[in-house]
Write a protein that holds these residues in place. Structure first.
Motif, PDB file in Angstrom:
ATOM      1  N   SER A 153       0.649  -1.185   0.037  1.00 11.14           N
ATOM      2  CA  SER A 153      -0.133   0.138  -0.187  1.00 11.14           C
ATOM      3  C   SER A 153       1.090   1.257   0.104  1.00 11.14           C
ATOM      4  CB  SER A 153      -1.098  -0.011   1.090  1.00 11.14           C
ATOM      5  OG  SER A 153      -1.821   1.235   1.371  1.00 11.14           O
ATOM      6  N   ILE A 154       1.730   1.256   0.418  1.00 11.54           N
ATOM      7  CA  ILE A 154       2.751   2.483   0.543  1.00 11.54           C
ATOM      8  C   ILE A 154       3.483   2.635  -0.849  1.00 11.54           C
ATOM      9  CG2 ILE A 154       5.117   3.077   1.824  1.00 11.54           C
ATOM     10  CD1 ILE A 154       2.590   3.545   3.192  1.00 11.54           C
ATOM     11  N   TYR A 155       3.597   1.455  -0.924  1.00 11.32           N
ATOM     12  CA  TYR A 155       4.798   1.591  -3.159  1.00 11.32           C
ATOM     13  C   TYR A 155       4.006   2.278  -4.344  1.00 11.32           C
ATOM     14  CZ  TYR A 155       9.035   0.134  -1.203  1.00 11.32           C
ATOM     15  OH  TYR A 155      10.343  -0.005  -0.479  1.00 11.32           O
ATOM     16  N   ASP A 156       2.190   1.788  -3.656  1.00 12.98           N
ATOM     17  CA  ASP A 156       1.326   1.686  -3.772  1.00 12.98           C
ATOM     18  C   ASP A 156       1.286   3.808  -4.467  1.00 12.98           C
ATOM     19  OD1 ASP A 156      -1.130   1.961  -6.136  1.00 12.98           O
ATOM     20  OD2 ASP A 156      -2.393   1.411  -4.605  1.00 12.98           O
ATOM     21  N   ASN A 157       1.095   4.215  -2.536  1.00 14.85           N
ATOM     22  CA  ASN A 157       0.465   5.458  -2.728  1.00 14.85           C
ATOM     23  C   ASN A 157       1.633   6.457  -2.987  1.00 14.85           C
ATOM     24  OD1 ASN A 157      -1.369   5.573  -1.308  1.00 14.85           O
ATOM     25  ND2 ASN A 157      -0.951   4.563   0.506  1.00 14.85           N
ATOM     26  N   LYS A 158       3.149   5.672  -2.926  1.00 15.02           N
ATOM     27  CA  LYS A 158       4.010   6.233  -3.119  1.00 15.02           C
ATOM     28  C   LYS A 158       4.355   6.290  -4.766  1.00 15.02           C
ATOM     29  CE  LYS A 158       8.212   6.317  -1.029  1.00 15.02           C
ATOM     30  NZ  LYS A 158       8.521   7.348  -0.825  1.00 15.02           N
ATOM     31  N   GLY A 159       3.611   5.998  -5.704  1.00 17.09           N
ATOM     32  CA  GLY A 159       3.391   5.404  -7.479  1.00 17.09           C
ATOM     33  C   GLY A 159       4.502   4.971  -7.797  1.00 17.09           C
ATOM     34  N   ASP A 160       4.819   4.418  -6.597  1.00 15.61           N
ATOM     35  CA  ASP A 160       5.665   3.070  -7.693  1.00 15.61           C
ATOM     36  C   ASP A 160       4.846   1.294  -7.554  1.00 15.61           C
ATOM     37  OD1 ASP A 160       7.807   0.952  -7.644  1.00 15.61           O
ATOM     38  OD2 ASP A 160       9.309   1.324  -6.140  1.00 15.61           O
ATOM     39  N   TYR A 161       4.489   1.467  -8.429  1.00 13.10           N
ATOM     40  CA  TYR A 161       3.237   0.343  -8.586  1.00 13.10           C
ATOM     41  C   TYR A 161       4.081  -1.218  -9.524  1.00 13.10           C
ATOM     42  CZ  TYR A 161       0.841   4.493  -9.124  1.00 13.10           C
ATOM     43  OH  TYR A 161       0.248   6.062  -9.333  1.00 13.10           O
ATOM     44  N   LYS A 348       0.280  20.217   7.068  1.00 12.84           N
ATOM     45  CA  LYS A 348       1.106  21.170   5.739  1.00 12.84           C
ATOM     46  C   LYS A 348       1.706  20.593   4.736  1.00 12.84           C
ATOM     47  CE  LYS A 348       4.688  22.934   8.592  1.00 12.84           C
ATOM     48  NZ  LYS A 348       5.616  21.668   7.724  1.00 12.84           N
ATOM     49  N   ASP A 349       1.998  19.237   5.444  1.00 17.10           N
ATOM     50  CA  ASP A 349       2.713  18.173   4.266  1.00 17.10           C
ATOM     51  C   ASP A 349       1.917  17.251   3.316  1.00 17.10           C
ATOM     52  OD1 ASP A 349       4.947  19.984   4.684  1.00 17.10           O
ATOM     53  OD2 ASP A 349       5.640  18.848   6.147  1.00 17.10           O
ATOM     54  N   HIS A 350       0.685  17.234   4.051  1.00 13.05           N
ATOM     55  CA  HIS A 350      -0.394  15.430   3.942  1.00 13.05           C
ATOM     56  C   HIS A 350      -0.124  15.978   2.052  1.00 13.05           C
ATOM     57  CE1 HIS A 350      -3.066  12.862   3.337  1.00 13.05           C
ATOM     58  NE2 HIS A 350      -2.864  12.279   4.644  1.00 13.05           N
ATOM     59  N   PRO A 351      -0.188  14.633   1.134  1.00 16.03           N
ATOM     60  CA  PRO A 351      -0.152  14.877  -0.164  1.00 16.03           C
ATOM     61  C   PRO A 351      -1.808  14.949  -0.287  1.00 16.03           C
ATOM     62  CG  PRO A 351      -0.533  12.391   0.871  1.00 16.03           C
ATOM     63  CD  PRO A 351       0.239  13.480   1.637  1.00 16.03           C
ATOM     64  N   THR A 352      -3.102  15.167   0.184  1.00 19.90           N
ATOM     65  CA  THR A 352      -3.892  14.956  -0.296  1.00 19.90           C
ATOM     66  C   THR A 352      -3.841  16.508  -0.689  1.00 19.90           C
ATOM     67  OG1 THR A 352      -4.977  13.558   0.796  1.00 19.90           O
ATOM     68  CG2 THR A 352      -6.581  15.126   0.647  1.00 19.90           C
ATOM     69  N   LEU A 353      -3.277  17.604   0.967  1.00 19.57           N
ATOM     70  CA  LEU A 353      -3.445  18.872   0.249  1.00 19.57           C
ATOM     71  C   LEU A 353      -2.522  19.292  -1.116  1.00 19.57           C
ATOM     72  CD1 LEU A 353      -4.291  21.785   1.786  1.00 19.57           C
ATOM     73  CD2 LEU A 353      -1.442  21.807   2.937  1.00 19.57           C
ATOM     74  N   ILE A 383       5.216  19.734  -1.331  1.00 21.36           N
ATOM     75  CA  ILE A 383       4.771  18.771  -0.771  1.00 21.36           C
ATOM     76  C   ILE A 383       5.488  17.493  -1.314  1.00 21.36           C
ATOM     77  CG2 ILE A 383       2.962  17.370   0.325  1.00 21.36           C
ATOM     78  CD1 ILE A 383       1.074  20.629   0.407  1.00 21.36           C
ATOM     79  N   GLU A 384       5.031  17.407  -2.284  1.00 14.19           N
ATOM     80  CA  GLU A 384       5.087  15.399  -3.176  1.00 14.19           C
ATOM     81  C   GLU A 384       6.853  15.464  -3.605  1.00 14.19           C
ATOM     82  OE1 GLU A 384       1.712  16.654  -7.075  1.00 14.19           O
ATOM     83  OE2 GLU A 384       3.497  17.421  -7.457  1.00 14.19           O
ATOM     84  N   GLU A 385       7.724  16.811  -3.009  1.00 15.90           N
ATOM     85  CA  GLU A 385       9.040  15.847  -3.109  1.00 15.90           C
ATOM     86  C   GLU A 385       9.570  15.904  -1.499  1.00 15.90           C
ATOM     87  OE1 GLU A 385      11.366  19.283  -6.440  1.00 15.90           O
ATOM     88  OE2 GLU A 385      10.814  19.831  -4.531  1.00 15.90           O
ATOM     89  N   LYS A 386       8.337  16.032  -0.812  1.00 18.07           N
ATOM     90  CA  LYS A 386       8.642  15.469   0.758  1.00 18.07           C
ATOM     91  C   LYS A 386       8.500  14.300   0.629  1.00 18.07           C
ATOM     92  CE  LYS A 386       8.892  17.422   5.284  1.00 18.07           C
ATOM     93  NZ  LYS A 386       8.739  18.212   6.051  1.00 18.07           N
ATOM     94  N   VAL A 387       6.984  14.521   0.638  1.00 15.97           N
ATOM     95  CA  VAL A 387       6.661  12.895   0.555  1.00 15.97           C
ATOM     96  C   VAL A 387       6.938  11.879   0.452  1.00 15.97           C
ATOM     97  CG1 VAL A 387       4.190  11.573   1.378  1.00 15.97           C
ATOM     98  CG2 VAL A 387       4.368  14.151   1.474  1.00 15.97           C
ATOM     99  N   LEU A 388       7.030  11.966  -1.703  1.00 14.28           N
ATOM    100  CA  LEU A 388       7.131  11.596  -2.347  1.00 14.28           C
ATOM    101  C   LEU A 388       8.279  11.237  -2.859  1.00 14.28           C
ATOM    102  CD1 LEU A 388       3.753  11.905  -4.579  1.00 14.28           C
ATOM    103  CD2 LEU A 388       3.937  10.174  -2.912  1.00 14.28           C
ATOM    104  N   GLY A 389       9.113  11.960  -2.631  1.00 16.13           N
ATOM    105  CA  GLY A 389      10.090  11.947  -3.270  1.00 16.13           C
ATOM    106  C   GLY A 389      10.796  12.564  -4.818  1.00 16.13           C
ATOM    107  N   GLN A 390      11.554  12.670  -5.174  1.00 14.23           N
ATOM    108  CA  GLN A 390      12.453  14.033  -6.017  1.00 14.23           C
ATOM    109  C   GLN A 390      11.799  13.701  -7.884  1.00 14.23           C
ATOM    110  OE1 GLN A 390      15.543  16.678  -5.329  1.00 14.23           O
ATOM    111  NE2 GLN A 390      14.416  17.000  -3.342  1.00 14.23           N
ATOM    112  N   SER A 391      11.846  11.791  -7.668  1.00 18.01           N
ATOM    113  CA  SER A 391      11.697  11.333  -9.515  1.00 18.01           C
ATOM    114  C   SER A 391      10.483  10.283  -9.440  1.00 18.01           C
ATOM    115  CB  SER A 391      13.264  10.319  -9.117  1.00 18.01           C
ATOM    116  OG  SER A 391      13.091   9.942  -7.786  1.00 18.01           O
ATOM    117  N   ASN A 392       9.364  11.062  -8.016  1.00 18.39           N
ATOM    118  CA  ASN A 392       7.963  10.326  -8.031  1.00 18.39           C
ATOM    119  C   ASN A 392       7.505  10.566  -9.315  1.00 18.39           C
ATOM    120  OD1 ASN A 392       4.980   9.549  -7.228  1.00 18.39           O
ATOM    121  ND2 ASN A 392       6.274   8.950  -6.070  1.00 18.39           N
TER     122      ASN A 392
END
Length: 497
Positions: A153-161, A348-353, A383-392
């Motif tokens: 589920s975590i990898y799914d949320n991070k887009g690493d399918y 302030k750092d949630h991906p939904t935001l 937010i995306e860079e912080k939560v998901l990484g800079q190459s997501n």
């Protein structure tokens, strides 16, 4: 708080956690921590209360103070959880029962971080939980499927399918040979379906959703609540495929099950109403879309209150309808209502935001207020860079949106910088197979457009031709986007005559 009392508090809270529902225990405590409101403050004298509130308004303001206090409380509880986990893991005896209990506690803490959008922390706890459970039970025990699913589920949320699928399939393989695990196997098939859905492989998504549905029907009958979730997922796939009739049929089945079990005032029913609203919005029937979003909003306000993240989803959906109708001011109003709720409740750092920031940026861009658009797009990107990484992969569309805003503003060097960042990430995602990806072609087309505006026609032509080759192969020469790029090339060719 002394460590002994702190540990008792955490154990008590975790013991009340419902992992399947995402309710109770830690989630309820986090909801309480997320909803501090200075306006609810009490004082022995009313004039004292009014004076305090006035002082707040004249300094930071109630909204800012609420957000600051909520963030401080969330941070305190995160540290408390981390300290508790460290103590438990270092002090816990090594017997099997104790190890399983520790694994379960770590897994529950992981669920909290997952819910808060802190995916790296969640992954850390899930992996620790899995390692301990594997040591206690062995690598082939079916109970390991739980943590495999959570890691997936975590990898799914991070887009690493690919990684998500790998872990979900490990869970599936453990569960398939154990009839007592079939209920959980149905959940795993549903999770696999979600990944294929996210990858836009809709046939495989439906195949796995149907496997999940069949198991649940055999185990629980045709009116079990768990079927409503699968019907909603299948309906969403049909909606994306443009098969609106089948989508509505699935959503309606979900609605009838939920009404039968819950009545007409339950958050799950509000979710289904929201899906039906999305279906009508996809068809351009905005009147009906708003009707169902309003049904969802009424239920949510009644059951979870006006400041819950669920209602923020509905506000985003309503804003989307008004945005599609070109009523930008009303769209902005609803998007900002969603923004304030999410910032207060989720942090302030949630991906939904980030998604809501993108919506707000899009409205400002449509209004020609490019500076405000870039401000909100940058908030989303941070937010995306912080939560998901800079190459997501999620970053590609945000980078492209920022590039487009700079392009429209006439700051072409900045536009190229952001488009090229998007290009680099997309190339890494495609792993050398860019010729099969229309999304990559669109980025090349955008870069070509910037060069054309700069008068660098030779560079523009190079990018347009690369984009055209990809779209001819993937979408065909008659597709509207292929035709558009062909026209750009023809225009540049005419300038050379």
């Amino acid at each position: 708080m002394p460590p002994e009392e702190e540990s008792k508090m955490i154990e008590s809270v975790i013991a009340g956690e419902n992992a399947d529902e995402g309710t109770g225990g830690v989630h309820d405590l986090f909801d309480a921590l997320n909803n501090t409101n200075i306006q609810d403050a009490q004082a022995s004298r009313e004039d004292d209360r009014n004076r305090i509130l006035q002082m707040v308004e004249e300094s930071t303001g109630a909204v800012v103070l609420n957000n600051q206090v909520n963030e401080m409380l969330r941070e305190w509880f995160r540290k408390t959880l981390d300290d508790f986990a460290t103590r438990e893991q270092s002090d816990r005896p090594t017997g099997e029962a104790e190890q399983i209990k520790l694994s379960w506690m770590l897994n529950q803490i992981g669920l909290v971080y997952d819910n808060q959008g802190e995916y790296d922390k969640a992954l850390e706890y899930f992996e620790r939980a899995h390692s301990i459970k594997e040591m206690a039970l062995g690598a082939d025990h079916p109970d390991l499927a739980t943590t495999y699913n959570n890691i997936g589920s975590i990898y799914d949320n991070k887009g690493d399918y690919p990684k998500a699928l790998d872990y979900y399939k490990k869970a599936r393989d453990l569960q398939k040979n154990h009839p007592d695990q079939y209920s959980s196997l149905a959940n795993t098939y549903n999770n696999i379906g979600l990944v294929y859905d996210n990858q836009e492989d809709y046939d495989k998504a439906i195949e796995n959703y149907e496997l999940s549905k069949d198991i649940r029907m055999r185990l629980f009958g045709k009116d079990h609540l768990s079927l409503a979730n699968v019907y909603n997922n299948i309906g969403a796939v049909y909606d994306k495929q443009g098969n609106f009739e089948n989508a509505f049929e699935c959503y309606n089945k979900a609605r009838m099950i939920e009404e039968k079990i819950y009545g007409k005032n339950h958050p799950q029913l509000a979710t289904t109403y929201g899906n039906i609203g999305l279906l009508y919005s996809s068809q351009g029937d905005y009147v009906k879309a708003l009707k169902y979003y309003e049904k969802a909003r009424v239920i949510e306000e009644k059951v979870v209150g006006k400041d819950h993240p669920d209602i923020a989803i509905t506000y985003n959906n309503i804003g989307g309808v008004y945005n599609n109708k070109g009523e930008n001011d009303i769209a902005l109003k609803y998007y900002k209502m969603a923004f304030e709720i999410e910032r207060q409740c989720l942090g302030k750092d949630h991906p939904t935001l980030a998604s809501t920031c993108t919506n707000i940026g899009g409205v400002y861009n449509d209004q020609g207020d490019y500076d405000k658009a870039i401000e909100y797009y940058e908030m989303a990107l941070n937010i995306e860079e912080k939560v998901l990484g800079q190459s997501n992969p999620e970053l590609v569309s945000t980078l492209a949106a920022i590039g487009a805003a700079y392009n429209d503003k006439g700051i072409y060097d900045m536009a190229l910088t952001y488009y090229q960042k998007a290009q680099n990430i997309q190339e890494a995602i495609d792993n050398g197979k860019n010729e099969d990806d229309p999304e990559y072609a669109y980025i090349l087309n955008n870069i070509g457009g910037v060069y054309m505006r700069q008068g660098q026609n030779s560079m523009a032509l190079t990018y347009f031709e690369k984009a055209l080759d990809i779209l001819n192969e993937t979408l065909g020469s008659d597709h509207i986007n292929t035709i558009s790029i062909s026209e750009s090339i023809a225009y540049l060719a005419s300038l050379e005559i």
